[in-house]
Design a protein around this motif. Structure first.
Motif, PDB file in Angstrom:
ATOM      1  N   ASN A   8     -18.679  17.076 -27.842  1.00  0.00           N
ATOM      2  CA  ASN A   8     -18.927  15.658 -27.599  1.00  0.00           C
ATOM      3  C   ASN A   8     -18.422  15.323 -26.204  1.00  0.00           C
ATOM      4  OD1 ASN A   8     -19.150  12.892 -27.564  1.00  0.00           O
ATOM      5  ND2 ASN A   8     -17.578  12.523 -29.108  1.00  0.00           N
ATOM      6  N   THR A  10     -18.447  12.454 -24.553  1.00  0.00           N
ATOM      7  CA  THR A  10     -18.115  11.063 -24.292  1.00  0.00           C
ATOM      8  C   THR A  10     -17.021  10.977 -23.236  1.00  0.00           C
ATOM      9  OG1 THR A  10     -17.262   9.025 -25.299  1.00  0.00           O
ATOM     10  CG2 THR A  10     -16.410  11.075 -26.176  1.00  0.00           C
ATOM     11  N   SER A  20     -21.610   8.654 -29.160  1.00  0.00           N
ATOM     12  CA  SER A  20     -22.003  10.064 -29.081  1.00  0.00           C
ATOM     13  C   SER A  20     -21.499  10.828 -30.291  1.00  0.00           C
ATOM     14  CB  SER A  20     -21.449  10.711 -27.800  1.00  0.00           C
ATOM     15  OG  SER A  20     -21.910  10.051 -26.655  1.00  0.00           O
ATOM     16  N   ALA A  78     -23.613  16.872 -27.047  1.00  0.00           N
ATOM     17  CA  ALA A  78     -23.775  15.424 -27.209  1.00  0.00           C
ATOM     18  C   ALA A  78     -23.202  14.696 -25.996  1.00  0.00           C
ATOM     19  CB  ALA A  78     -23.066  14.951 -28.474  1.00  0.00           C
ATOM     20  N   THR A  79     -23.987  13.748 -25.466  1.00  0.00           N
ATOM     21  CA  THR A  79     -23.529  13.028 -24.276  1.00  0.00           C
ATOM     22  C   THR A  79     -24.028  11.594 -24.276  1.00  0.00           C
ATOM     23  OG1 THR A  79     -23.564  12.972 -21.832  1.00  0.00           O
ATOM     24  CG2 THR A  79     -25.508  13.871 -22.936  1.00  0.00           C
TER      25      THR A  79
END
Length: 203
Positions: A8, A10, A20, A78-79
Motif C-alpha cells: 500500500n 499511500t 488505498s 496499491a496507490t
C-alpha cells in the motif's frame, strides 16, 4: 495455497484511514474466495531508502519487505492519485524493485517471472488509467506477469473532497472489476506455479 501481498503506497502513515488500503483489502477479500491468503504492508510506515539496490544499508527496511514480496505469489500494488500520478512512495517501490531486474533463480529464470502483479488505484482526480499503465510497464519490466483485466480503480468527481473510504457503499462497477481481477490473478498464479516459464537454454 497461494499467497498475496499488498504494498500500500499511500502517503498516510498508520493508523490514518487510507482509501488505498480499503480498495486493496477488497482485492484481498476477493482473492480469499479463490483460496489466496493475503497480507498488507503500508510502505510509508517503514524506512525505505531511495535507491535501486536490494539493500541501501543504514537502517534500510526494504530488504525485509523484499523478502515478503519474494515469498508471495501475487503482488497487489496499491496507490493513490496525486497530481495525476502515482504517489512518490509507489514510484520508490518500483525503483527498489528494479534491483531484481537482472536477478535469476537457480534455473536462470528472472527471479520475479513466476509472480503475478495487479494494480489498485484511488483518487478524487483523473489519472488512474495512466497510473495503471505506468505501473504495469514497470512491474512487467522487472519480471511480474500481469493478468487480463488486472487493474481496478475508483476516481471521484474532479476537484471534489470525497474519498473512496467516504462512500456509503462500494460502486457495483468497482466491485465487479475487483472480483474479475481476483479471479484472473488467482488463475494465472496457479498456472505459473504449475507450469513455470521455461529456463533459458544452456550456453
Amino acid at each position: 495455497m497461494l499467497r498475496a501481498l499488498v504494498l500500500n503506497c499511500t502517503l498516510k502513515p498508520s493508523p490514518a484511514e487510507s482509501s488505498s488500503q480499503l480498495l486493496a483489502q477488497q482485492v484481498l477479500d476477493a482473492l480469499a474466495s479463490h483460496d489466496v491468503q493475503g497480507e498488507s504492508i503500508r510502505v510509508v510506515d517503514h524506512d525505505v531508502k531511495p535507491g535501486v539496490e536490494a539493500d541501501m544499508g543504514d537502517g534500510d527496511e526494504w530488504p525485509t519487505i523484499r523478502g515478503r514480496v519474494l515469498a508471495a505469489d501475487i503482488l497487489v500494488f496499491a496507490t493513490p492519485t496525486w497530481m495525476g500520478h502515482m504517489s512518490s512512495v509507489a514510484q520508490r517501490v518500483l525503483e527498489r524493485l528494479d534491483a531484481d531486474i537482472s536477478e535469476t533463480d537457480d534455473d536462470g529464470r528472472p527471479l520475479l517471472a513466476g509472480k503475478v502483479a495487479v494494480v489498485a488505484v484511488v483518487g478524487n482526480e483523473d489519472g488512474a488509467h495512466a497510473i495503471i499503465a505506468d505501473a504495469f510497464q514497470g512491474l512487467n519490466d522487472v519480471g511480474f506477469t500481469v493478468p487480463s483485466q488486472g487493474g481496478v480503480y475508483w476516481n471521484g468527481e474532479a476537484m471534489h473532497s470525497t474519498d473512496y473510504n467516504d462512500l456509503d457503499e462500494t460502486p457495483e462497477k468497482v466491485a465487479t472489476t475487483t472480483r474479475t481481477l481476483a479471479r484472473h490473478a488467482a488463475h494465472l498464479a496457479t498456472l505459473l506455479k504449475e507450469r513455470p516459464y521455461p529456463a533459458p537454454p544452456a550456453s
